[in-house]
Design an enzyme around this catalytic site. Structure first.
Site, short mmCIF file in Angstrom:
data_model
loop_
_atom_site.label_atom_id
_atom_site.label_comp_id
_atom_site.label_asym_id
_atom_site.label_seq_id
_atom_site.Cartn_x
_atom_site.Cartn_y
_atom_site.Cartn_z
N HIS A 70 6.20 -4.70 -1.59
CA HIS A 70 5.67 -3.34 -1.75
C HIS A 70 5.57 -2.95 -3.21
O HIS A 70 5.47 -1.77 -3.54
CB HIS A 70 6.58 -2.34 -1.02
CG HIS A 70 6.83 -2.67 0.41
ND1 HIS A 70 5.81 -2.78 1.32
CD2 HIS A 70 7.97 -2.94 1.09
CE1 HIS A 70 6.32 -3.09 2.50
NE2 HIS A 70 7.63 -3.20 2.39
N HIS A 107 4.10 -2.61 6.56
CA HIS A 107 4.30 -4.03 6.91
C HIS A 107 3.22 -4.48 7.88
O HIS A 107 3.37 -5.49 8.56
CB HIS A 107 5.66 -4.24 7.54
CG HIS A 107 6.78 -3.61 6.80
ND1 HIS A 107 7.20 -2.33 7.04
CD2 HIS A 107 7.54 -4.08 5.78
CE1 HIS A 107 8.20 -2.04 6.21
NE2 HIS A 107 8.42 -3.07 5.43
#
Lengths: 333, 333
Positions: A57, A219
């Site tokens: 991320h 995700h």
């Protein structure tokens, strides 16, 4: 799968090592266990702030370690929570005697592992308070999550709590402002393409050539619906409509507007999204007084974006404007 | 083609409009003709600096407009040079009486249109000097280019020339430092995937699933060779090897190392590239004293990266460190 990597199992260690070398004026890295910490940690008398979670991320979270934001970040394997061990080590490394705040995105693994780490650190005499971030309005209860997911709003929590800690607020006050930001920020995202986790080697999900996923998780978790590709303005209206339905504004209230890229989105597209989001907020009487556009909470090479809206007040605006010096966010220093 | 856009023909205008709104503390946009200019332009007595070129390489160039860097940026259509008209308008808008420097990447269209614009501005009494950037060591004479191409090293030219102008250097001195940076910077890139120009709707070239292009241009122009995918470290050795062959270093010399993402590359990959590049430079006795890692000169959503090495001296280091306040690069303010 084509990626600029060596052995997939070394992705996080090599990236953290490169990151720490590139930003050695701001951070240093510990590699056993793995965490990134401010070069000047611990700061005596200052509340320490630790965040972390699965890698993939970036710049979240290591890119936000530095003056006025995080004291340490704990990167797990890609899309996988770090274990309690490095979280405890990071907590000890930043403890300056004023206690430590854990900022935790609301995923089952992260919540559990940070909780265990807080207990372990507490047993060693470090006061730890945790704030859970759950800003994603897309879905309630999802793959990996009970309740709402923590997504790009985390960046705003980390910046504002970091500013409060930097000016000398105590642990209760820093935790309170972090919780306030979380209560006033809402996010929703869209994916145009999936991403590929290095050790998996295959896309995390599939989307047809004309299909997008509204409300995607960071995700690749399912969102609200899959629809045919629409013009950017129509997509923005869906995302921002859901946000404003969840958190209505009175005319004249002020907002920070964050347009976040998922990692693989060209910058021109983020500004096209920003343009329509700002226009729609203006139509609703919301005054956008602060803005942030770029890749801040990503999903590897996923194409897509999320919109976050934070309802500002004078206090939050002042903390947002305070100096910050991290690899990914820097002003006033 | 999946993109967060509306009508492909409005991509640049809408993105520029969103950009100017998001960064209204730093810039304003003119939309007829299109250019982005410092909010406080013109600055009396200061050399103005204008750059520009086809869109699709963001944040280059509009993201570098602001204190200590560019005074204006002129975005053309995607991957297409702006015409002389907006270049002239931008030149006039930043002229504070001390003359204007044009920083031009070495592509035939850009060179021609900036040259025409310089003549037109000159006819109106504005002294214009141009510096051509041609830092790409990959190929000589290429699609769109006679000689070497101008790529990510442009960012370093713009930052350092901008600092010289900000401290009050005259036009000849600012042009000289820009030319010095260009003479001391070398770049080479790699593509893993092509990009899709919005109005074309199809990938600009094709690469097999296991193939990469070494020495790619920022519009997808052919590089030196297509090879099978290799580990990141081996790819870095190829790119940096070519750079150091072209510009040898003596042991102990200092360098700025820029690892630039092509737009669609996850940040972890850029830091893996950085790690090996820093290691290799250390092996050669080069001291990396300044670093920059991120998406600075992109090719829409292309996956890949470029490495730039700038040979520093005390003067260039001081100008690099000087305060800058732009949308994409900011420190010291």
């Amino acid at each position: 799968m084509k990626k600029l990597i060596n052995d997939p199992k070394n992705v996080v260690a090599e990236a953290v090592s490169g990151f720490a070398q590139a930003h050695s004026d701001i951070v240093r890295a510990e590699l056993d266990p793995v965490f990134v910490v401010r070069a000047d940690a611990p700061r005596s008398g200052k509340v320490g702030i630790v965040s972390g979670g699965g890698s993939g991320h970036e710049p979240l979270h290591a890119g936000f370690v530095g003056f006025g934001m995080l004291d340490a970040a704990v990167p797990g394997p890609v899309f996988t929570s770090p274990t309690p061990d490095p979280i405890v080590a990071a907590t000890k490394a930043v403890d300056g005697g004023a206690g430590v705040l854990h900022i935790v995105k609301n995923y089952t693994g992260d919540v559990l592992n940070f909780e265990t780490a807080a207990d372990l650190a507490g047993a060693e005499g470090i006061e730890v308070v945790s704030v859970i971030v759950d800003d994603d309005v897309a879905v309630k209860d999802s793959l990996y999550t009970a309740g709402r997911r923590g997504v790009a709003g985390t960046v705003l929590v980390e910046k504002i709590a970091g500013a409060a800690a930097e000016r000398g607020d105590n642990l209760a006050a820093v935790a309170a402002v972090a919780a306030t930001v979380n209560s006033r920020v809402r996010t929703m995202g869209v994916a145009l393409t999936p991403c590929v986790v290095p050790h998996a080697g295959e896309p995390s999900f599939t989307l047809a050539d004309d299909e997008i996923e509204i409300g995607i998780g960071i995700h690749g978790e399912p969102g609200r619906e899959r629809i045919k590709l629409e013009p950017a303005d129509a997509i923005v209206d869906r995302l921002l409509g859901a946000i404003l339905e969840d958190m209505p504004f009175e005319a004249g209230e002020e907002a920070l507007l964050l347009v976040n890229g998922m990692g693989g989105t060209p910058q021109v597209e983020l500004y096209i999204v920003y343009r329509r989001a700002a226009e729609l907020l203006a139509e609703r009487g919301v005054k956008v007084t602060r803005s942030l556009v770029g890749n801040f909470t990503t999903s590897l090479e996923m194409q897509g974006a999320s919109i976050s809206v934070l309802k500002l007040d004078a206090e939050l605006t002042e903390l947002w404007d305070a100096p910050v010096q991290t690899a990914a966010l820097r002003w006033g220093r």
